[in-house]
Scaffold this motif. Sequence first.
Motif, PDB file in Angstrom:
ATOM      1  N   LEU A  98       0.822  -1.206   0.000  1.00  0.00           N
ATOM      2  CA  LEU A  98       0.000   0.000   0.000  1.00  0.00           C
ATOM      3  C   LEU A  98       0.860   1.262   0.000  1.00  0.00           C
ATOM      4  N   ASP A  99       1.971   1.222   0.716  1.00  0.00           N
ATOM      5  CA  ASP A  99       2.853   2.390   0.770  1.00  0.00           C
ATOM      6  C   ASP A  99       3.595   2.600  -0.548  1.00  0.00           C
ATOM      7  N   ALA A 100       3.798   1.519  -1.309  1.00  0.00           N
ATOM      8  CA  ALA A 100       4.575   1.620  -2.550  1.00  0.00           C
ATOM      9  C   ALA A 100       3.713   1.933  -3.770  1.00  0.00           C
ATOM     10  N   THR A 101       2.394   1.908  -3.621  1.00  0.00           N
ATOM     11  CA  THR A 101       1.504   2.171  -4.754  1.00  0.00           C
ATOM     12  C   THR A 101       0.823   3.525  -4.580  1.00  0.00           C
ATOM     13  N   PRO A 102       0.441   4.172  -5.689  1.00  0.00           N
ATOM     14  CA  PRO A 102      -0.240   5.477  -5.594  1.00  0.00           C
ATOM     15  C   PRO A 102      -1.565   5.364  -4.858  1.00  0.00           C
ATOM     16  N   ALA A 103      -1.924   6.407  -4.148  1.00  0.00           N
ATOM     17  CA  ALA A 103      -3.182   6.425  -3.407  1.00  0.00           C
ATOM     18  C   ALA A 103      -4.370   6.719  -4.311  1.00  0.00           C
ATOM     19  N   THR A 104      -4.121   7.044  -5.567  1.00  0.00           N
ATOM     20  CA  THR A 104      -5.174   7.236  -6.553  1.00  0.00           C
ATOM     21  C   THR A 104      -4.589   6.895  -7.919  1.00  0.00           C
ATOM     22  N   GLN A 105      -5.464   6.693  -8.901  1.00  0.00           N
ATOM     23  CA  GLN A 105      -4.985   6.296 -10.221  1.00  0.00           C
ATOM     24  C   GLN A 105      -4.362   7.506 -10.937  1.00  0.00           C
ATOM     25  N   PRO A 106      -3.046   7.460 -11.221  1.00  0.00           N
ATOM     26  CA  PRO A 106      -2.414   8.600 -11.900  1.00  0.00           C
ATOM     27  C   PRO A 106      -2.818   8.662 -13.359  1.00  0.00           C
ATOM     28  N   LEU A 107      -2.695   9.845 -13.937  1.00  0.00           N
ATOM     29  CA  LEU A 107      -2.987  10.013 -15.359  1.00  0.00           C
ATOM     30  C   LEU A 107      -1.942   9.286 -16.186  1.00  0.00           C
ATOM     31  N   SER A 108      -2.376   8.721 -17.305  1.00  0.00           N
ATOM     32  CA  SER A 108      -1.440   8.088 -18.227  1.00  0.00           C
ATOM     33  C   SER A 108      -0.706   9.176 -19.012  1.00  0.00           C
ATOM     34  N   GLU A 109       0.362   8.781 -19.705  1.00  0.00           N
ATOM     35  CA  GLU A 109       1.102   9.744 -20.516  1.00  0.00           C
ATOM     36  C   GLU A 109       0.216  10.339 -21.598  1.00  0.00           C
ATOM     37  N   TRP A 110      -0.648   9.510 -22.168  1.00  0.00           N
ATOM     38  CA  TRP A 110      -1.569   9.999 -23.210  1.00  0.00           C
ATOM     39  C   TRP A 110      -2.521  11.038 -22.618  1.00  0.00           C
ATOM     40  N   GLN A 111      -3.046  10.762 -21.416  1.00  0.00           N
ATOM     41  CA  GLN A 111      -3.985  11.700 -20.796  1.00  0.00           C
ATOM     42  C   GLN A 111      -3.305  13.015 -20.445  1.00  0.00           C
ATOM     43  N   ARG A 112      -2.042  12.957 -20.087  1.00  0.00           N
ATOM     44  CA  ARG A 112      -1.333  14.178 -19.721  1.00  0.00           C
ATOM     45  C   ARG A 112      -1.069  15.079 -20.920  1.00  0.00           C
ATOM     46  N   THR A 113      -1.016  14.489 -22.120  1.00  0.00           N
ATOM     47  CA  THR A 113      -0.741  15.290 -23.308  1.00  0.00           C
ATOM     48  C   THR A 113      -1.988  15.904 -23.907  1.00  0.00           C
ATOM     49  N   ARG A 114      -3.168  15.482 -23.445  1.00  0.00           N
ATOM     50  CA  ARG A 114      -4.413  16.042 -23.977  1.00  0.00           C
ATOM     51  C   ARG A 114      -4.702  17.383 -23.329  1.00  0.00           C
ATOM     52  N   THR A 115      -5.554  18.140 -23.960  1.00  0.00           N
ATOM     53  CA  THR A 115      -5.941  19.432 -23.379  1.00  0.00           C
ATOM     54  C   THR A 115      -6.771  19.189 -22.131  1.00  0.00           C
ATOM     55  N   ALA A 116      -6.787  20.166 -21.258  1.00  0.00           N
ATOM     56  CA  ALA A 116      -7.497  20.020 -19.987  1.00  0.00           C
ATOM     57  C   ALA A 116      -8.970  19.720 -20.198  1.00  0.00           C
TER      58      ALA A 116
ATOM     59  N   GLU B  58      -7.480  14.105 -12.702  1.00  0.00           N
ATOM     60  CA  GLU B  58      -6.957  13.227 -11.650  1.00  0.00           C
ATOM     61  C   GLU B  58      -7.584  13.624 -10.329  1.00  0.00           C
ATOM     62  N   THR B  59      -8.362  12.704  -9.779  1.00  0.00           N
ATOM     63  CA  THR B  59      -9.064  12.968  -8.521  1.00  0.00           C
ATOM     64  C   THR B  59      -8.522  12.053  -7.432  1.00  0.00           C
ATOM     65  N   THR B  60      -8.656  12.480  -6.201  1.00  0.00           N
ATOM     66  CA  THR B  60      -8.197  11.676  -5.073  1.00  0.00           C
ATOM     67  C   THR B  60      -9.217  10.591  -4.776  1.00  0.00           C
ATOM     68  N   ALA B  61      -8.762   9.339  -4.779  1.00  0.00           N
ATOM     69  CA  ALA B  61      -9.666   8.218  -4.511  1.00  0.00           C
ATOM     70  C   ALA B  61     -10.103   8.250  -3.049  1.00  0.00           C
ATOM     71  N   ILE B  62     -11.358   7.898  -2.815  1.00  0.00           N
ATOM     72  CA  ILE B  62     -11.864   7.875  -1.440  1.00  0.00           C
ATOM     73  C   ILE B  62     -11.752   6.482  -0.825  1.00  0.00           C
ATOM     74  N   THR B  63     -11.462   5.485  -1.668  1.00  0.00           N
ATOM     75  CA  THR B  63     -11.311   4.116  -1.186  1.00  0.00           C
ATOM     76  C   THR B  63      -9.872   3.648  -1.408  1.00  0.00           C
ATOM     77  N   LEU B  64      -9.460   2.633  -0.677  1.00  0.00           N
ATOM     78  CA  LEU B  64      -8.101   2.124  -0.823  1.00  0.00           C
ATOM     79  C   LEU B  64      -7.912   1.445  -2.175  1.00  0.00           C
ATOM     80  N   ALA B  65      -8.951   0.790  -2.679  1.00  0.00           N
ATOM     81  CA  ALA B  65      -8.913   0.185  -4.011  1.00  0.00           C
ATOM     82  C   ALA B  65      -9.753   1.046  -4.950  1.00  0.00           C
ATOM     83  N   PHE B  66      -9.306   1.189  -6.200  1.00  0.00           N
ATOM     84  CA  PHE B  66     -10.002   2.075  -7.137  1.00  0.00           C
ATOM     85  C   PHE B  66      -9.778   1.569  -8.551  1.00  0.00           C
ATOM     86  N   ASN B  67     -10.700   1.965  -9.443  1.00  0.00           N
ATOM     87  CA  ASN B  67     -10.590   1.525 -10.830  1.00  0.00           C
ATOM     88  C   ASN B  67      -9.667   2.457 -11.619  1.00  0.00           C
ATOM     89  N   MET B  68      -9.602   2.262 -12.910  1.00  0.00           N
ATOM     90  CA  MET B  68      -8.669   3.026 -13.741  1.00  0.00           C
ATOM     91  C   MET B  68      -9.051   4.502 -13.856  1.00  0.00           C
TER      92      MET B  68
END
Length: 367
Positions: free
Chosen positions: A237-255, A261-271
């Motif tokens: 849990l400490d070694a994994t992100p607390a929320t799903q990070p944006l992919s490289e493709w998503q980061r290159t798109r316009t806002a 990228e939102t903060t997950a409210i649960t420990l497990a989360f989808n893509m």
Amino acid sequence: MRHVQRIVRPNGDVHLYFRKKGCPSHRLKAGWGTVELEAEVEALLKTYAPQKPIAGTIRAAIIEYERADLPGLAESTQYEYRLILKEFYQDLGALPASTITPAFLLKLRDAWATRGHRAANVRLQVLKNVCWRPMVAGLIQGDPFATVGQVRRPADAPEPHPIWPEGVFSTVLDAALEQRRFGLARAISIARYTGARREDIARIPRTARQNGRFSFLSGKRKVPVDIAEDPRLSAILDATPATQPLSEWQRTRTAAKRRTETTAITLAFNMDGRPYTADGLSQELEKLIQALRKAEKIDGADYGFHGLRHTRGVELALAGCTDAEGAAQLGHRSPNSFARYRRMADRVRLGEAASEKVARLQERRSS
């Protein structure tokens, strides 16, 4: 007009159909806007109107069970039971409750057994739940379910929820991390090191981790679980992100187009960084397991979340936990529920002891 669908064919012909949710469709004979049409629809509504169940019938017992007892079960259990209750409503509903005798129940069980031992046993349990109130009221003599036992699991039937070998767990975890499915990796780790059910994992909040403790409410029986967090789980849990990070493709798109990228409210989360549903969590794991099996990286395709729960249970039993201690870890209401894991652990111990004896025998022969 209500419950009437008007369809115009390409040739200009007009056809009228009776349409009502839960009722079969009928083509209507009367013309649009006529008194005869209203009478025809009214007759069909009366035909398919729900009939008040006769007191003392199984149908009446089913309705009472759905009202009073079913809502207290887990959502996944309710879904499965409702399908079976619908079957009972159609096949057994008109029968008086007194029909449920040991002889009648045995015939039912044997007929259900043609679908498999689990199909028969689940139906026996649901029917027993339905008949509890009629038995208390004296409409059913004695307890016929105590006489007619469940169908035994065939000796050659595969284990429905196999325990995960450590190598399989490592392979699946690594694959999830490589595919950046961090929420799924967290989910299988929580299942492995806490024994939580998938329904619980889907909604365990981030606040479940506090001061080296891991706490959540076991959804099936509403049992609070408060345990020391396993160091192996902490590391993942400490070694994994607390929320799903944006992919490289998503980061290159316009806002305006990329996913925020939102903060997950649960420990497990989808893509998307949102909480899983219980079914969605199972489906994601199943797809990953199937792909790894096809690539021959693991030895089977039947590994699932309940198998991870069994894995944790057997580990606790092998560590010497009492039934009460194991039940507290896994969120069981009764210590008796943990006895199955102790029996499974005993078989593991016996197998290991036998292997050690064979190894010592080979050493003596060699010397």
